[in-house]
Design an enzyme around this catalytic site. Structure first.
Site, PDB file in Angstrom:
ATOM      1  N   SER A  45       5.272  -5.833  14.679  1.00  0.00           N
ATOM      2  CA  SER A  45       6.210  -6.052  13.571  1.00  0.00           C
ATOM      3  C   SER A  45       6.509  -4.790  12.772  1.00  0.00           C
ATOM      4  O   SER A  45       7.278  -4.851  11.811  1.00  0.00           O
ATOM      5  CB  SER A  45       5.657  -7.126  12.626  1.00  0.00           C
ATOM      6  OG  SER A  45       4.443  -6.715  12.051  1.00  0.00           O
TER       7      SER A  45
ATOM      8  N   LYS B  62       4.020 -12.678   4.326  1.00  0.00           N
ATOM      9  CA  LYS B  62       4.605 -11.363   4.060  1.00  0.00           C
ATOM     10  C   LYS B  62       5.519 -11.389   2.843  1.00  0.00           C
ATOM     11  O   LYS B  62       5.492 -10.461   2.021  1.00  0.00           O
ATOM     12  CB  LYS B  62       5.367 -10.881   5.296  1.00  0.00           C
ATOM     13  CG  LYS B  62       4.477 -10.620   6.504  1.00  0.00           C
ATOM     14  CD  LYS B  62       5.285 -10.251   7.742  1.00  0.00           C
ATOM     15  CE  LYS B  62       4.383  -9.995   8.935  1.00  0.00           C
ATOM     16  NZ  LYS B  62       5.144  -9.660  10.167  1.00  0.00           N
TER      17      LYS B  62
END
EC number: 3.4.21.-
Length: 888
Positions: A784, A827
């Site tokens: 990511s 996140k």
């Protein structure tokens, strides 16, 4: 013992099958075959004392290859049983079987000359066959030069092998020989001493050590042992006296050690038997004394009590049959028998288990259950809704199976306490089983009763403790089980967590099926990755990503502050923490997904307030009509003349006897000065991101960890070099590949992005690129970070700073597509905690924002990105003016 003799050049040979006669040894044999009778008659009987024969070992053809001359005898002596001894013993039979006369005989090349100490002749009736009984003594070794036949028996031309007297005197002066002799005599003396103690005999054997030479003494000792034929041959072949002494010492020492081990085992067994006999006699005497005193009550003995307890346990018929069989076996055993205690403990477990006993559930009230869950936990709407759904199903179908839930989330978000609240809402008992660090399958299935110290598994033991068959069972830290040679606990849990199998769960110790289908299992984990897929498939996973600052503020005011004050003997009359200060603690002193550090900081404030209250000196004088409290602390205060306002309160009203004796004029209010004094300087600052992204080559990424979401800075710099890429920060293979892909993409589009002129398209010519992920002690991996790496590289090569209020996450391909990633809710919450205002997400991850609280989304600007050019457009101030629409 025989003196040294002169050997003739030729001797009559008597073969010994798989047996060796050593010099100095004495053996008694009985000769019945024609060949052996003829040999004894001509070589011994007719020559009387002067007669000598040779004893030559022979091997069975099936056991070994020939080691000497191979002959096909017309007649031979088939030796049966023989025994070698120092003195004449019982008669042993020696004969050749006529059926084996034509078989191949494998002769050994060395033998021993022997003489007859005793010779007797007999005649068998009615056959009239002549037989001889001979007592032979071995004299000395010889080697066979030539083997031939004389009539029906063998003769051999021989050569002596023993040393002459002069050679022996020379060897006796050798230091090595003297050392070996002393060692052999010492070992032999130890063996003789042990044998004398064991057999209670005199010291006749010790005379041998003083009267016989050491070389022959070695043969005599070895001849008395039961050793293999190969070891006997090895001793016969030891012509060198040093080698012979070394081998004899080894054999004597081995025999000595075997005797000592046997004595040790015998003493241990005798000691155990004597202890058991002593206990039996004492129990018999105790029983007789009780009978005389009239205290003996056979109806109320332990076994009868255990039997009644088993009858009331409500076991199923098949298990009751097994228990009865074990109980009958127990009744036949004496208490001092080894298996008595293990059998009794097993039956007590069967009697204690809740086979039919269940928690009494009142009529299900969904509203009351919802209020109970809301009272214990703030938020967690998804989890509460799942529990209410189960209660609704139970209300419509009482025998519905319990769900198998798995709460996955970072530490401190309330996974364990939530399981306890489920039990409270359902009106069931709660049992917690910790699986962290468990590596033995027996912790789940139990040990088999054949092992010493065996015990049931943790599941059966937990049910025994709560004494109901339908508790809420928490399998805590299910992602932290391990596996080794003792088995895999995660595989054993497959049966436990399968509704189709756990109806007949088989614990190895219990050894009978137990129904676990009524148990509601709740598992907790920090991560899903370590859980095996088959086990994860059996559970309903509910993720608890963490709390927003607003949720933490509500939790602190509703739950944490009242609990902290109660734990420190305080109340709101003594300490008041304003919401603004709680919010400051959340923002500046804690950045976590859960609330554990928040509770620790609040506890530190409570301890500081407790010190201030206990030292309070400014109060009203004592009232004249107020009685003094029986408190040592107050007595000391009054004795010192302190002025304290107090009232008479019964000591059993609540748990704050000492704290409630103080009445300050106003509560202690926490302010910023006290926060800094107690908790220290703020650990986190909203200006951190702006300060760290002050130069080109730095970007802000969002990552997922086992402790929730977090912010990850990526730093890139260039230097003079050869075009190499350097990566640091304890990175995994996946993130290293992402860095290589990012650099390749930027180099391929350097001209389109106006990072280099057309004629200078090689960005790395003459320089190296170094990419670093700070917090080097923390391992990092995953795909990511692709878009974050590209942004940092473009920022470096364009010398433009990325926006400090923007964070991003997403995987990129080599062609510039932005792919979706996981952990979006964690996140986004991490970006909110760090004060980030803008978040760049893959366009296909927008559907995951449904789980993010609305208050968090309202404070953030979510920027979707489908290609890498979209990310660059949002990441820089004023957009990306050099953007060129590239084609796939």
């Amino acid at each position: 013992m025989a003196e040294s003799v002169e050997l003739p050049s030729r001797l009559g040979i008597l073969p010994f099958r798989n047996k060796v006669l050593l010099p100095g040894a004495i053996i008694r044999i009985r000769c019945t075959s024609p060949s052996s009778v003829k040999l004894v008659e001509q070589e011994l009987w007719q020559r009387e004392e002067k007669g000598l024969i040779g004893i030559l070992p022979v091997r069975d053809a099936a056991e070994t290859m020939a080691v000497g001359p191979m002959l096909y005898p017309g007649a031979g002596a088939d030796l049966g049983e023989q025994s070698s001894k120092h003195q004449v013993g019982t008669s042993d039979t020696h004969k050749f079987d006529g059926k084996n006369q034509q078989e191949v005989i494998h002769w050994h090349t060395r033998g021993v000359a022997a003489r007859a100490l005793h010779l007797s002749r007999g005649v068998e009736k009615p056959s009239g066959r002549v037989t001889y009984v001979v007592v032979l003594e071995g004299l000395c070794r010889f080697s066979v030069q030539e083997l031939s036949t004389r009539g029906t028996y063998y003769t051999a031309r021989i050569a002596p092998l023993d040393m002459t007297k002069a050679e022996m005197e020379l060897v006796e002066q050798d230091p090595e020989f003297l050392t070996l002799s002393r060692h052999f005599k010492t070992t032999a003396m130890e063996l003789i001493s042990v044998l004398e103690q064991k057999q209670k005999t005199g010291g006749r054997t010790k005379v041998l050590l003083e009267t016989v030479g050491v070389p022959k003494l070695a043969d005599i000792f070895v001849a008395s042992f039961e050793i293999s034929f190969e070891e006997q041959l090895s001793m016969l072949d030891s012509v060198d006296v040093k080698v012979r002494l070394s081998k004899a010492t080894e054999l004597v020492d081995r025999h000595l050690q075997s005797i000592r081990v046997a004595e040790k085992i015998t003493q241990k067994v005798e000691g155990q038997l004597s202890k058991s006999q002593k206990e039996f006699l004492l129990r018999q005497q105790m029983r007789a004394i009780k009978e005389e005193l009239g205290d003996n009550d056979d109806d109320e003995d332990d076994v009868a009590v255990l039997e009644r307890k088993m009858q009331n346990a409500g076991m199923p018929p098949n298990i009751w049959k097994t228990a009865q069989r074990e109980l009958r076996r127990l009744k036949k055993m004496q208490p001092q028998q080894p298996g008595y205690n293990s059998s009794r403990v097993y039956l007590e477990l069967l009697a204690d288990l809740p086979w039919q006993t269940a928690s009494e559930e009142s009529e299900l009230d969904l509203k009351a259950a919802k209020d109970s869950l809301d009272h214990d936990h703030y938020g967690l709407v998804k989890v509460k809704q799942r529990i209410i759904e189960y209660l609704a199903v139970r209300k419509l179908k009482p025998d519905a199976r319990g769900p198998i839930l798995c709460f996955v989330g970072p530490p401190g978000v309330g996974k364990t306490s939530l399981a306890s609240s489920i039990a409270t809402a359902l009106g069931r008992k709660f049992v917690r089983i910790s699986l962290g660090g468990v590596k033995d399958e027996a912790d789940i299935r139990g040990h088999r009763r054949t092992y010493i110290g065996s015990m049931p598994g943790r599941l059966i033991d937990g049910l025994k403790r709560v004494a109901v068959c339908n508790p809420v069972m928490l399998l805590d830290e299910i992602d932290k089980t391990g596996s080794d040679v003792r088995g895999d606990p995660a595989s054993a849990l497959l049966e436990v967590l399968d509704p189709e199998q756990n109806k007949t769960f088989n614990d190895h110790y219990l050894n009978v099926p137990y129904d676990l289908s009524k148990v509601i299992f709740v598992a907790t984990a920090n991560r899903m990755q370590p859980i095996p897929p088959p086990l994860l498939d059996r559970m309903e996973v509910i993720e608890l990503p963490g709390y927003t600052p607003e949720e933490k503020l509500r939790i602190a005011t509703r739950h944490l502050i009242p609990r902290v004050l109660d734990q420190h003997g305080l109340s709101s009359d003594f300490l008041h923490i304003p919401k603004a200060m709680v919010k400051l603690v959340i923002q500046s002193y804690t950045r976590e997904a859960g609330v554990r550090n928040l509770e620790r900081n609040l506890a530190a404030l409570a301890r500081a307030a407790a010190v201030r209250v206990a030292e309070q000196e400014h109060a009203m004088p004592l009232g004249k009509e107020v009685h003094q409290l029986a408190s040592p602390l107050l007595e000391s205060r009054v004795a010192d003349g302190a002025e304290v306002e107090m009232e008479v309160i019964p000591m059993d009203v609540n748990n704050h006897e000492i704290s409630n004796t103080f009445r300050v004029t106003s509560p202690f209010i926490v302010d910023e000065a006290m926060l800094e004094k107690v908790l220290g300087s703020p650990r986190y600052d909203d200006r951190e991101t702006a300060e760290r992204v002050a130069t080109p080559g730095i970007s802000i990424g969002l990552v997922w960890t086992a402790f929730g979401g977090d912010v990850q800075f990526v730093e890139v710099t260039a230097m003079v070099g050869k075009g190499d890429l350097h990566l640091t920060g304890q990175l995994g293979d996946v993130i290293k590949e992402s860095a290589q892909i990012a650099l390749t993409w930027v180099r391929a589009r350097a001209t389109e992005l106006k990072l280099a002129a057309a004629e200078e398209s090689n960005l790395l010519e003459g320089r190296d690129v170094h990419i670093h992920f700070p917090a080097g002690a923390v391992p990092k991996d995953g795909p990511s970070a692709g878009v974050t790496l590209v942004t940092a590289l473009v920022s470096l090569f364009s010398q433009r700073r990325a926006r400090a209020d923007t964070a991003m996450t997403g995987e990129m391909t080599l062609r510039g597509l932005v792919l979706p990633v996981g952990g979006i809710k964690d996140k986004v919450l991490a970006a909110h905690r760090y004060g980030i205002k803008r978040v760049i997400l893959p366009e296909r991850n927008l559907k995951d924002l449904v789980e993010v609280p609305a208050a968090v989304l309202a404070s953030l600007e979510i920027l979707p990105a489908k290609r890498m050019e979209d990310v660059l457009e949002h990441a820089f101030e004023g957009g990306c003016p050099w953007r060129q629409h590239s084609k796939l």
